[in-house]
Each structure stands twice: as C-alpha cells, then as structure tokens.
Design an enzyme around this catalytic site. Structure first.
Site, PDB file in Angstrom:
ATOM      1  N   GLY A  26     -26.207  48.968  68.318  1.00  0.00           N
ATOM      2  CA  GLY A  26     -26.427  48.381  67.006  1.00  0.00           C
ATOM      3  C   GLY A  26     -25.233  48.607  66.116  1.00  0.00           C
ATOM      4  O   GLY A  26     -24.200  49.132  66.544  1.00  0.00           O
ATOM      5  N   GLY A  27     -25.366  48.226  64.842  1.00  0.00           N
ATOM      6  CA  GLY A  27     -24.255  48.348  63.919  1.00  0.00           C
ATOM      7  C   GLY A  27     -23.911  49.791  63.595  1.00  0.00           C
ATOM      8  O   GLY A  27     -22.763  50.099  63.281  1.00  0.00           O
ATOM      9  N   LYS A  75     -30.120  58.277  70.895  1.00  0.00           N
ATOM     10  CA  LYS A  75     -29.457  57.458  69.882  1.00  0.00           C
ATOM     11  C   LYS A  75     -28.288  58.263  69.324  1.00  0.00           C
ATOM     12  O   LYS A  75     -28.482  59.371  68.806  1.00  0.00           O
ATOM     13  CB  LYS A  75     -30.460  57.120  68.773  1.00  0.00           C
ATOM     14  CG  LYS A  75     -29.985  56.112  67.745  1.00  0.00           C
ATOM     15  CD  LYS A  75     -31.143  55.785  66.797  1.00  0.00           C
ATOM     16  CE  LYS A  75     -30.771  54.701  65.797  1.00  0.00           C
ATOM     17  NZ  LYS A  75     -31.925  54.390  64.899  1.00  0.00           N
ATOM     18  N   ASP A  82     -40.037  49.396  56.749  1.00  0.00           N
ATOM     19  CA  ASP A  82     -39.314  48.335  57.462  1.00  0.00           C
ATOM     20  C   ASP A  82     -40.128  47.855  58.658  1.00  0.00           C
ATOM     21  O   ASP A  82     -39.609  47.690  59.760  1.00  0.00           O
ATOM     22  CB  ASP A  82     -37.944  48.830  57.911  1.00  0.00           C
ATOM     23  CG  ASP A  82     -36.999  47.682  58.275  1.00  0.00           C
ATOM     24  OD1 ASP A  82     -37.254  46.543  57.815  1.00  0.00           O
ATOM     25  OD2 ASP A  82     -36.031  47.907  59.017  1.00  0.00           O
TER      26      ASP A  82
END
Length: 520
Positions: free
Chosen positions: A252-253, A272, A368
């Site tokens: 991911g970013g 992660k 989210d």
C-alpha cells in the site's frame, strides 16, 4: 455428468492435502490427461474420483464426495476405498531427523513416532548420503539442526533437494534465539523453512512437534506464490528478532504486507511493515503503533487478530497479524458483478455486526468501515468468516491506544461511506460506524451508495441535508421488505441519536424481518 466447477476454497483445501505429483500420478494411472494448470488438474481428479465413487454420476453423490474430500481429506478417501496403492505409499509421512544432539534427537523421534500421520522416522547424525536416504525411505519431512552446519552449504543443499521434489519440506529444529542472533539474514531457501525451537518447554514439546507436522502437511508448494522481486530487501531477513520474512503478499501507500514465520510462537502470520518514508516520519510512525495497540486490544473471530508489534534495532516498525486465507470483500463484490444476493449479504452482515459490537464494547470506533476493510477468511471446514481490518483511523480510550493523534477539524475516513458528522469533522462515537455499516449494506445489495456524487463537496452536502432514498428505488425487485428497509433507514439517520445503538441488534432485527433470523 455436467462440467464440474470447484469453488475456490475447495480447490485451496484439496491443494493443501495433496501435492501436484500425487494428483498427476493418479490421473496418469487412470489414463487421463494431466492439465498443466493446477486448478484444472485438481478439478479433473475430483471428477474422476466422483465417477469412481458413484459410476451413475449422481450429482448428490458428487456433492457428498466434495464435502467429504474438503472436510476429511485423506481420511475420507481411506474410509471410502478411494486411495490407490501408489497414493497410499506417497501419503505416508516418513521423516528424517539430522542432529548431533543424541538426547534431543531421541526425544524428537519418540514424539514423531507417536504422531498419527507419521509412518516412519529415520535418524542420522550428518547429511552424508542424504539424497539416497530421502529417495529410498520416501522421506517427506527433514528435521535438521541448522545451527550445526555451515549456513550457505546447508541452503544450497536444501535448494537442490527441494528443486525437483515439491513434496519435500525441511524443518529447522534448532535453538531459535541463538540461530537468529548468528544469522539475522537467511538465504531464501532457509527463510521459507518452518522452524521448531529446541527450547520449547517439555510440557509443550509434543504439541509443538505435531503443530509443525500439520503445518508441513498444509503446504502445497505448487500453489505457493513466488516472492516478488521488489520484496528482496526483507525476504529472508528476521524482523524484530522473531519474525522471519518469507514473501511479500501486498503493498500500500504507507506499508507493505509480508507472510512470515513467527519464530517464538511457531506459527505463520501476516506482517505489516511501514515503508521507509513513513517510518522516518515520527507522527506517522506513532499513528501506526497506536493502530496496533487499538487493534490488539480486541480479540474476536470477526476482527483480524493483531498479536505483536514494535520497532526493532534496525528501526523497522512492524505489526504481526493473523494470516487471513482470503481477500477483501470489495474484491469479491467486483468479481461477481458489483452486487451480492440479499441472503449472502446478511450472512456477512451478521459477522461484521458481531465484530463491530466487540469494538464498541471496548469504546473503540473504527471510522473507516467499508468493503475494502472487511476480509473474507476461508476456514478449513468451508465457512467464510468476515473479519474487520485496518484500524488506521480508529479512535479509543487513551488507556488502550495512548494519546489521540488525529487533529480536530480534519475529515478522516472514506468519503463514500462516512457519516454526516464525520464528514463535517465533528466529534463522533460508535454510531458513526452504524451509519457506515448501512452505507455498506446499500453497496453490497444494489451496487451503489446513496448521496454519491463525483464532486466530494456535493457528496457531503447531500449526506447532511437529503434523506436516504429507499434501497428498492435502485432495484425494485430486491427481496427486501418494508420492515427491513425501515431498519436500514434508521442506520442512515442524519443525527447519531436517531440511529440504532447496537449493530448486532439492528442486524438481528433485519434478519428476522427478512425471515433469515439466526442466533449470534
């Protein structure tokens, strides 16, 4: 018999129980072509077994076979006399142990011989003539004390022996702490090996050995992903003195996701790791650690479990999570044309509601909630369990996550799903998740969300001012009655106080209205 199509989870479970060579051999003995594609090969073998199981090709018999094969594996085939002699021989788990420590080797061999799936144990003090031993004894697993050998030579030997034997697995049976300190970066051939720590307490040793044997059985190299070239910087390294990185599985970013062996827990997990530019930003790094603290505070079947995190001596900030066997809900949605049947949506909603209720009980707010942050985990018994993930925007008590880092007045979350108060950067509580949950249900059932507009400002204005349109306006034929629709509209109420207080309660009521009621 009609064309056989196997579900993805069924293919995965069969692939874990049987190697490519085994299945190819069975097809060849039956005089059938062997497809080069793994999924096609498994499907051809299951179709052949189904015909042997019931020559009349009754669809119900085929379904019974598939259920038994995915849930019982080898045992089911044995019970129904569906194993050929060759397959019986190839399924025997013969084990080779190589260790100069006679006491530890004796203990290991005794436990292995007591393990039901192990047929025979061969002991050796060295790697001399190892290839002949593997061939003559049909060895499937090699337990070896890697610390007693020169690391590069051992890696070359493992790479050579496994190159033409997709069934062969090496287990590093060693003093893990000392080994990790001596070799912080392992050659790829060894980094992919399962590890068994010699320092496991004696009362836990039998369970640890059997867990390793089961982990080996669950590996099917023909379907394992190759490590991506851009992940070479961490593949083979040990992060945090306890996580051996095996391969990169996502990016991911702000972070990269790896598959890893947790050396102290003797389990595989997802790790992660913050990207360098984020790791060098103190505020972003602190936010990452806060996310880990909040996520690890709740252990629930419908929440991705976070059980380890930190920053190691090299400055690598990481978070270790359960390894989910599946993919995000938004990918499932896209692969099926953008919508899902109402009954299936409610099945997922039940699990999502349970996970949310567990969060809210701890005074945590996700902020989210969207299909991309729900992972669909495929269990060995064929169930699909939705799990909440990604707590990057979550808030909760300071006693759990530390001081709140979000600046007041800043809108966070995904615009398509956030509540009116969240879109106005007002203080929020758990009911903002209830609103996002309602938006998700819209998206899953009709392929769209209310209040959507290409212009972000217009989207927020509509969400604040306009009532949500009835869901059946998008699809008049949707099997969603007035009572269920009323409950969905309450989830999308403008004011938090007008929304349901509990995700689990409102979904339970919605299921009852639809005649789908089940116990949580």
């Amino acid at each position: 018999m009609g064309s056989l199509v196997l579900p993805r989870n069924a293919l995965r479970m069969i692939a874990r129980a049987f190697t490519r060579d085994m299945i190819a051999s069975e097809l060849e003995q039956a005089g059938l072509a062997v497809p080069t594609d793994d999924a096609e090969m498994i499907t051809a073998w299951v179709a052949h077994l189904a015909h042997v199981f019931d020559p009349s090709d009754n669809p119900f018999s085929r379904d019974s076979l598939l259920m038994g094969l995915t849930s019982g594996g080898i045992a089911f085939l044995q019970d129904n006399d569906l194993l050929s002699d060759a397959l019986k021989r190839s399924l025997l788990l013969n084990v080779l142990t190589i260790d100069g420590d006679a006491l530890m080797q004796s203990l290991l061999s005794r436990v292995l011989r007591e393990t039901p799936t192990v047929a025979n144990v061969v002991e050796s003090k060295s790697t001399d003539d190892i290839e002949n031993v593997i061939n003559n004894e049909h060895v499937k697993i090699v337990f070896i004390d890697a610390y007693r050998f020169e690391i590069e030579q051992l890696a070359k030997m493992v790479e050579y022996l496994t190159a033409s034997r997709d069934y062969l697995q090496f287990v590093l049976f060693t003093d893990v702490k000392r080994f990790a300190e001596t070799y912080p970066v392992l050659p790829p051939a060894l980094a992919n090996c399962i590890t068994l720590d010699k320092n496991v307490p004696i009362k836990s040793f039998k369970g640890a050995v059997r867990g390793v044997v089961e982990a080996v059985r669950n590996r099917f190299p023909g379907l394992l992903k190759d490590a991506r070239q851009d992940s070479r910087d961490l593949v083979g390294r040990i992060v945090g003195d306890r996580l051996r990185i095996i391969e990169q599985v996502g990016e991911g970013g702000q972070a990269t996701i790896y598959r890893a062996d947790h050396l102290l827990m003797n389990r595989q997990c997802a790790v992660k790791v913050l990207n360098d530019d984020v790791m060098n930003d103190p505020e972003k790094a602190a936010r990452f650690v806060r996310e880990a603290k909040l996520a690890s505070a709740v252990q629930h079947p419908n929440i991705v479990s976070v059980f380890d995190f930190g920053t190691d001596a090299r400055g690598t900030t990481f978070m270790a999570m359960e390894l989910v066997d599946g993919y995000p809900l938004d990918e499932e949605l896209d692969s099926r044309g953008g919508t899902l049947p109402v009954a299936e949506v409610m099945q997922y909603a039940r699990g999502i509601a349970a996970g949310l209720s567990a969060l809210h009980a701890m005074n945590l707010v996700h902020r989210d909630l969207k299909p991309g942050n729900v992972l669909l985990h495929h269990t060995p018994d064929g169930r699909v369990v939705p799990k909440l993930s990604d707590f990057g925007f979550a808030i909760g008590p300071e006693s759990i996550g530390g001081p709140r880092l979000t600046t007041e007045g800043i809108v966070v979350g995904t615009i398509k799903y956030i509540s009116p108060e969240q879109g106005q950067a007002k203080p929020v509580d758990h009911r903002t998740d209830i609103f996002s949950f309602g938006m998700m249900l819209y998206r899953l059932m009709v392929g769209d969300v209310p209040f959507d507009d290409p212009n972000v400002a217009q989207t927020l204005i509509k969400r604040i001012r306009e009532p949500a349109p009835p869901i059946r306006r998008y699809n008049p034929n949707l099997p969603f009655n007035d009572e269920a629709e009323h409950l969905l509209m309450t989830m999308l109420a403008k004011k938090p106080e007008n929304r349901p207080d509990s995700a689990m309660t409102v979904i339970s009521q919605m299921e009852k209205a639809l005649g789908l009621s089940q116990k949580f």
